[in-house]
Design a protein around this motif. Structure first.
Motif, mmCIF file in Angstrom:
data_model
loop_
_atom_site.group_PDB
_atom_site.id
_atom_site.type_symbol
_atom_site.label_atom_id
_atom_site.label_comp_id
_atom_site.label_asym_id
_atom_site.label_seq_id
_atom_site.Cartn_x
_atom_site.Cartn_y
_atom_site.Cartn_z
ATOM 1 N N PHE A 123 24.347 -0.611 4.044
ATOM 2 C CA PHE A 123 24.713 0.775 4.355
ATOM 3 C C PHE A 123 25.574 0.804 5.610
ATOM 4 N N ARG A 124 26.191 1.937 5.820
ATOM 5 C CA ARG A 124 26.900 2.191 7.081
ATOM 6 C C ARG A 124 25.969 2.983 7.991
ATOM 7 N N PRO A 125 25.681 2.509 9.183
ATOM 8 C CA PRO A 125 24.756 3.241 10.051
ATOM 9 C C PRO A 125 25.310 4.633 10.383
ATOM 10 N N ALA A 126 24.543 5.667 10.019
ATOM 11 C CA ALA A 126 24.974 7.063 10.213
ATOM 12 C C ALA A 126 26.361 7.282 9.609
ATOM 13 N N HIS A 127 26.640 6.570 8.507
ATOM 14 C CA HIS A 127 27.912 6.680 7.775
ATOM 15 C C HIS A 127 29.108 6.202 8.585
ATOM 16 N N MET A 128 28.849 5.402 9.610
ATOM 17 C CA MET A 128 29.946 4.876 10.435
ATOM 18 C C MET A 128 30.231 3.435 10.041
ATOM 19 N N ASP A 129 31.500 3.049 10.059
ATOM 20 C CA ASP A 129 31.844 1.665 9.738
ATOM 21 C C ASP A 129 31.227 0.724 10.772
ATOM 22 N N SER A 130 30.803 -0.437 10.285
ATOM 23 C CA SER A 130 30.102 -1.396 11.150
ATOM 24 C C SER A 130 30.609 -2.791 10.825
ATOM 25 N N ARG A 131 31.154 -3.482 11.815
ATOM 26 C CA ARG A 131 31.627 -4.859 11.602
ATOM 27 C C ARG A 131 30.786 -5.785 12.485
ATOM 28 N N ASP A 132 31.337 -6.433 13.496
ATOM 29 C CA ASP A 132 30.470 -7.280 14.319
ATOM 30 C C ASP A 132 29.308 -6.441 14.855
ATOM 31 N N PHE A 133 28.151 -7.077 14.974
ATOM 32 C CA PHE A 133 26.960 -6.349 15.404
ATOM 33 C C PHE A 133 25.967 -7.345 15.984
ATOM 34 N N THR A 134 24.919 -6.812 16.602
ATOM 35 C CA THR A 134 23.719 -7.605 16.844
ATOM 36 C C THR A 134 22.531 -6.686 16.755
ATOM 37 N N VAL A 135 21.350 -7.269 16.605
ATOM 38 C CA VAL A 135 20.116 -6.505 16.756
ATOM 39 C C VAL A 135 19.349 -7.105 17.925
ATOM 40 N N PHE A 136 18.652 -6.239 18.645
ATOM 41 C CA PHE A 136 17.897 -6.651 19.824
ATOM 42 C C PHE A 136 16.531 -5.988 19.765
ATOM 43 N N GLN A 137 15.484 -6.814 20.001
ATOM 44 C CA GLN A 137 14.112 -6.303 20.004
ATOM 45 C C GLN A 137 13.600 -6.284 21.443
ATOM 46 N N ASP A 138 13.234 -5.114 21.901
ATOM 47 C CA ASP A 138 12.722 -5.002 23.267
ATOM 48 C C ASP A 138 11.247 -5.409 23.304
ATOM 49 N N ASP A 139 10.738 -5.615 24.524
ATOM 50 C CA ASP A 139 9.344 -6.067 24.690
ATOM 51 C C ASP A 139 8.339 -5.065 24.132
ATOM 52 N N ASP A 140 8.728 -3.809 24.026
ATOM 53 C CA ASP A 140 7.794 -2.794 23.521
ATOM 54 C C ASP A 140 7.811 -2.696 21.991
ATOM 55 N N GLY A 141 8.587 -3.554 21.336
ATOM 56 C CA GLY A 141 8.627 -3.555 19.872
ATOM 57 C C GLY A 141 9.710 -2.674 19.285
ATOM 58 N N GLN A 142 10.353 -1.850 20.104
ATOM 59 C CA GLN A 142 11.476 -1.055 19.594
ATOM 60 C C GLN A 142 12.702 -1.964 19.478
ATOM 61 N N ALA A 143 13.383 -1.873 18.360
ATOM 62 C CA ALA A 143 14.588 -2.685 18.150
ATOM 63 C C ALA A 143 15.810 -1.779 18.033
ATOM 64 N N TYR A 144 16.976 -2.370 18.259
ATOM 65 C CA TYR A 144 18.222 -1.612 18.317
ATOM 66 C C TYR A 144 19.325 -2.358 17.571
ATOM 67 N N LEU A 145 20.208 -1.598 16.969
ATOM 68 C CA LEU A 145 21.407 -2.145 16.338
ATOM 69 C C LEU A 145 22.612 -1.776 17.203
ATOM 70 N N TYR A 146 23.386 -2.765 17.580
ATOM 71 C CA TYR A 146 24.657 -2.559 18.304
ATOM 72 C C TYR A 146 25.765 -2.935 17.339
ATOM 73 N N PHE A 147 26.733 -2.057 17.133
ATOM 74 C CA PHE A 147 27.741 -2.353 16.121
ATOM 75 C C PHE A 147 29.119 -1.856 16.543
ATOM 76 N N SER A 148 30.125 -2.670 16.200
ATOM 77 C CA SER A 148 31.514 -2.301 16.468
ATOM 78 C C SER A 148 31.974 -1.375 15.356
ATOM 79 N N SER A 149 32.483 -0.208 15.727
ATOM 80 C CA SER A 149 32.796 0.828 14.760
ATOM 81 C C SER A 149 34.203 1.376 15.011
ATOM 82 N N ASP A 150 34.604 2.319 14.173
ATOM 83 C CA ASP A 150 35.961 2.884 14.260
ATOM 84 C C ASP A 150 36.988 1.738 14.289
#
Ligand code: DGJ
Length: 322
Positions: free
Chosen positions: A137-164
């Motif tokens: 899928f496209r995150p929030a319908h935005m184009d996504s190419r290079d990316f990473t995911v990161f998991q914080d110590d509290d268990g919340q994870a994040y997606l970082y993605f190059s868009s537009d």
């Protein structure tokens, strides 16, 4: 000892095929996932290799890497599948979800002309796979190419993605099971044209390494620091020092793993666009002092003190609510 920029062999004497990769530590074993590019390179929209799949290697010392096989293989039988060889599958990253116990792989899936621009997700019960592909899928319908995911110590994870078309790099929290995104993305770098993000935490600060956007060719790295994974992110500058620093030692970041001694293993790819299967690995030990990150060339990754830092496995109650 692994000579930076030389071919790296696995424990069976074969060249390691784990490009654009990432590490995951689980039960005192470190797993290395990456693109298997062990095919012919040909010039399309960009130089490319047909999708073969995501390789996995396992190690207890970050030096000797035992092949675990292709844990997410291409799907040559289905021309409509994201993982058909004619497509693009790049930069796999794997997190262990502390709530579900599942191993969740994210990867950049694309068409050969990079117009699909989606994240793909696959899930496994063990770090060795097999990973079951869930779709893309496209995150929030935005184009996504290079990316990473990161998991914080509290268990919340994040997606970082190059868009537009790589102009703007964004971040969005992952949902509880790590297979989707939770809310609207926010800008990390607006119209700054950054890609190849690698995120790690050091103390109470978050660091992000990125490259510029020059295809397979190297360019200057840059890092930024934030008090929270969502930002605000302050650009500090190029962390590389010494000869070759202006072109990231001919390489591009892909992942960063904090080590027990307070340093950070920074994984980079030295791409060989004419023969991508022969792209090389450069692993450097980054040093953090306050908000300063320093990356110096080292001839080899020696593994000295190369213990991966203890990974916190939070209880569900300690998770940050959104
Ligand atoms: C740079 C990206 O970081 C790589 O993952 C790959 O997409 C190449 N561009 C393609 O040129």
């Amino acid at each position: 000892m692994l000579q930076n920029g030389a071919p790296w062999l696995d424990t069976q004497g074969r060249p390691i095929q784990a490009h654009g990769g990432a590490l995951l530590r689980h039960d005192d074993v470190t797993y290395w996932y990456g693109e298997n590019k062990d095919g012919d390179t040909y010039q399309g929209f960009l130089h490319r290799v047909d999708v073969i799949g995501v390789s996995c290697y396992a190690s207890t010392d970050l030096l000797a890497w035992r092949p675990e096989g292709v844990v997410l293989p291409a799907r040559p039988d289905d021309p409509t599948h994201d993982l058909h060889p004619s497509n693009v599958a790049e930069r796999p990253k794997v997190l262990r979800n502390p709530h579900t116990g599942k191993f969740v792989m994210w990867l950049h899936v694309d068409h050969a002309d990079y117009t699909l621009a989606r994240v793909g997700v696959a899930v496994a019960d063990t770090p060795r796979g097999p990973f079951r592909y869930q779709g893309s899928f496209r995150p929030a319908h935005m184009d996504s190419r290079d990316f990473t995911v990161f998991q914080d110590d509290d268990g919340q994870a994040y997606l970082y993605f190059s868009s537009d078309w790589n102009a703007t790099l964004r971040v969005v929290p992952l949902d509880d099971d790590y297979t989707g995104v939770r809310s609207a993305p926010t800008d990390v770098f607006t119209r700054a044209h950054r890609e190849a993000p690698a995120v790690f935490r050091h103390g109470d600060r978050y660091f992000m390494l990125t490259s510029g956007c020059t295809g397979w060719d190297p360019n200057p790295a840059e890092y930024a620091v934030a008090p929270h994974p969502l930002g605000p992110w302050s650009v500090i500058g190029n962390p590389c020092q010494g000869p070759g620093a202006d072109l990231t030692f001919g390489a591009q970041p892909t992942f960063a793993l904090p080590l027990d001694d307070g340093s950070v293993l920074v994984m980079l790819d030295r791409w060989r666009k004419e023969d991508l299967r022969d792209s090389r690995y450069v692993w450097l030990r980054g040093h953090v002092h306050g908000e300063q990150l320093t990356l110096r060339w080292q001839d080899a990754w020696t593994g000295t003190h190369a213990q991966a830092a203890h990974v916190v496995t939070p209880s569900p109650s300690s998770r940050r609510s959104e």
